[in-house]
Scaffold this active site. Structure first.
Site, mmCIF file in Angstrom:
data_model
loop_
_atom_site.group_PDB
_atom_site.id
_atom_site.type_symbol
_atom_site.label_atom_id
_atom_site.label_comp_id
_atom_site.label_asym_id
_atom_site.label_seq_id
_atom_site.Cartn_x
_atom_site.Cartn_y
_atom_site.Cartn_z
ATOM 1 N N SER A 41 45.213 109.346 138.851
ATOM 2 C CA SER A 41 45.394 110.798 138.913
ATOM 3 C C SER A 41 44.295 111.489 139.702
ATOM 4 O O SER A 41 44.498 112.569 140.253
ATOM 5 C CB SER A 41 45.430 111.380 137.500
ATOM 6 N N GLY A 42 43.112 110.875 139.731
ATOM 7 C CA GLY A 42 41.961 111.521 140.359
ATOM 8 C C GLY A 42 41.404 112.654 139.520
ATOM 9 O O GLY A 42 40.495 113.364 139.950
ATOM 10 N N THR A 98 40.849 112.193 135.873
ATOM 11 C CA THR A 98 40.362 111.709 134.583
ATOM 12 C C THR A 98 39.027 112.373 134.278
ATOM 13 O O THR A 98 38.083 112.296 135.069
ATOM 14 C CB THR A 98 40.199 110.182 134.604
ATOM 15 N N GLU A 126 47.642 100.338 139.236
ATOM 16 C CA GLU A 126 46.610 99.368 138.886
ATOM 17 C C GLU A 126 46.796 98.049 139.638
ATOM 18 O O GLU A 126 45.831 97.471 140.151
ATOM 19 C CB GLU A 126 46.596 99.105 137.380
#
Length: 200
Positions: A92-93, A95, A167
């Site tokens: 998400s950039g 966190t 991931e």
């Protein structure tokens, strides 16, 4: 379809999706990231949850390369400072914990690199280097593949926590970076093996 066939189909689908993602990553962004790693005095790596596991894997490979690398949050990780590089893995950039650390590092004169699906994010806006791992997908006509894609991306209600594509793609990206760095620095696999743990 048997469960075994479903697993194999999922693996094939993931492989094809990651291939498409790899083709969309900017070569210029990769070149800048590689140069930043080689220029850094020390490399600090971080991520939360599953992204944190990918980050640890990348840090380990950097160590095997002979580079000085640390995982943020470990008890033996030293203070960070100018000349260092911090690499954040965050789909998400945004966190919160990772964003807080990235902003602190930036205030200390540290270069920030972000591996993310969302360059226009809290961390992306302060990052010096951004690698975009694109996880958006094209529409598909096959209902079975639609269901499987939803599982991979975490869009299906029953599999919302999964979302493996970011991931898995990030893990493969990190390994590909290490392979390229080995070529750039003329590092042999035997050099990596010498640094591999011998006390397991």
């Amino acid at each position: 379809m048997t469960h075994g066939a479903s697993v194999k189909n999922m693996m094939s689908l993931m492989a094809s999706r990651i291939d498409a993602i790899a083709r969309q990553i900017s070569s210029g962004e990769i070149d800048a990231f590689l140069a930043a790693i080689l220029d850094a005095k020390r490399i600090y790596v971080m991520g939360a949850g599953r992204s944190g596991l990918v980050a640890k894997s990348f840090a380990m490979r950097l160590m095997h390369m002979g580079l000085t690398s640390y995982v943020v949050g470990e008890t033996i990780t030293p203070a960070i400072g100018e000349g260092d590089l911090i690499v954040a893995f965050s789909g998400s950039g945004n966190t919160k914990t990772i964003g807080d650390i990235a902003e602190t590092a930036k205030s200390l004169g540290v270069k920030v690199a972000l591996i993310s699906s969302n360059p226009d994010s809290r961390i992306g806006k302060i990052a010096d280097f951004v690698i975009k791992i694109e996880t958006q997908r094209d529409p598909v006509s096959c209902d079975a593949h639609e269901y499987e894609i939803r599982q991979m991306l975490g869009e299906h209600r029953s599999f919302a926590p999964l979302g493996t594509i970011f991931e898995t793609s990030s893990l493969m990206f990190g390994d590909a970076v290490i392979s390229t760095l080995m070529d750039m620095t003329k590092t042999e696999e035997s050099d990596l093996k010498r640094r591999h743990t011998n006390i397991e």
